[in-house]
Design a protein around this motif. Sequence first.
Motif, PDB file in Angstrom:
ATOM      1  N   ARG A  56      -7.371   6.598  12.933  1.00 44.18           N
ATOM      2  CA  ARG A  56      -8.029   7.899  12.965  1.00 44.18           C
ATOM      3  C   ARG A  56      -9.537   7.761  13.131  1.00 44.18           C
ATOM      4  O   ARG A  56     -10.214   8.731  13.463  1.00 44.18           O
ATOM      5  CB  ARG A  56      -7.730   8.676  11.676  1.00 44.18           C
ATOM      6  N   GLU A  97      -6.304  20.726   6.085  1.00 43.05           N
ATOM      7  CA  GLU A  97      -6.471  19.272   5.989  1.00 43.05           C
ATOM      8  C   GLU A  97      -5.212  18.542   6.438  1.00 43.05           C
ATOM      9  O   GLU A  97      -5.290  17.521   7.132  1.00 43.05           O
ATOM     10  CB  GLU A  97      -6.834  18.877   4.551  1.00 43.05           C
ATOM     11  N   GLN A  98      -4.056  19.061   6.061  1.00 44.67           N
ATOM     12  CA  GLN A  98      -2.797  18.444   6.486  1.00 44.67           C
ATOM     13  C   GLN A  98      -2.587  18.588   7.993  1.00 44.67           C
ATOM     14  O   GLN A  98      -2.067  17.688   8.642  1.00 44.67           O
ATOM     15  CB  GLN A  98      -1.624  19.082   5.729  1.00 44.67           C
ATOM     16  N   GLU A 101      -4.884  16.082   9.586  1.00 45.63           N
ATOM     17  CA  GLU A 101      -4.394  14.724   9.354  1.00 45.63           C
ATOM     18  C   GLU A 101      -3.359  14.337  10.397  1.00 45.63           C
ATOM     19  O   GLU A 101      -3.373  13.217  10.925  1.00 45.63           O
ATOM     20  CB  GLU A 101      -3.802  14.624   7.951  1.00 45.63           C
TER      21      GLU A 101
END
Length: 230
Positions: A56, A97-98, A101
């Motif tokens: 990432r 956020e998920q 991600e």
Amino acid sequence: MDLSGKVAIITGVSKGIGRATVELLLARGMQVAGWGRTAPADFQHPRFHFIECDIRQEAEVQKAYQATEKALDKEVHVLVNNAGLGNFGPIDGFSSEQWHEMFDTNVHGLFYCTRAVLPAMKRQQLGHIINVASLAGTAGTANLAGYCATKYAVRGFSDALFKEVRPQGVRVTCVMPGSVETNFGGKEPGQEPDPHKMQPEDIAAAIVHALEAPQTVMISELQMRPTQVK
């Protein structure tokens, strides 16, 4: 392509499809660099080199590629973009956020890794990029909207990329498995293989099948499903 002596990078190698692919490519005589945040447990091989990398992070990908070149002293011939994750639930039921991600790993990380290997593959007029997507990239499923969105992106990226790089002799394959018995989603594989799910080794074998096809042949997409369903 004859794989013996060639170099592969595989992301997400700690378990599941990634680890199974590592083992099968080593059995084919390849040198393998495994990129990931976690090394495969209790696994050592003289031709396997684990390189810690969070895909990432673009800077980490660049460092991992440089470390791979230094460790193996050869140009890279194969990249298997396997690392991925899924956060499931209704769209209004999980956080931004998920969502980020998933895209940072499944899409952005895949892009960083692909961009790192392409210049050398184009230069040597030889290379094969395998993108592990999912059947979730072919049809939407309730409570998997975010995951489906990332895998649709991987499929579209793969389709465009193969058309872009085929003049330089670089092949691109998008592998789209259905149900696989892995730790994906936090579930532990059972003691006995589930007859209604594929095994990680099955997906690894399909990846090797695509890699070993004659250089004049490109398998652009592979859809895989369990033979029997519940």
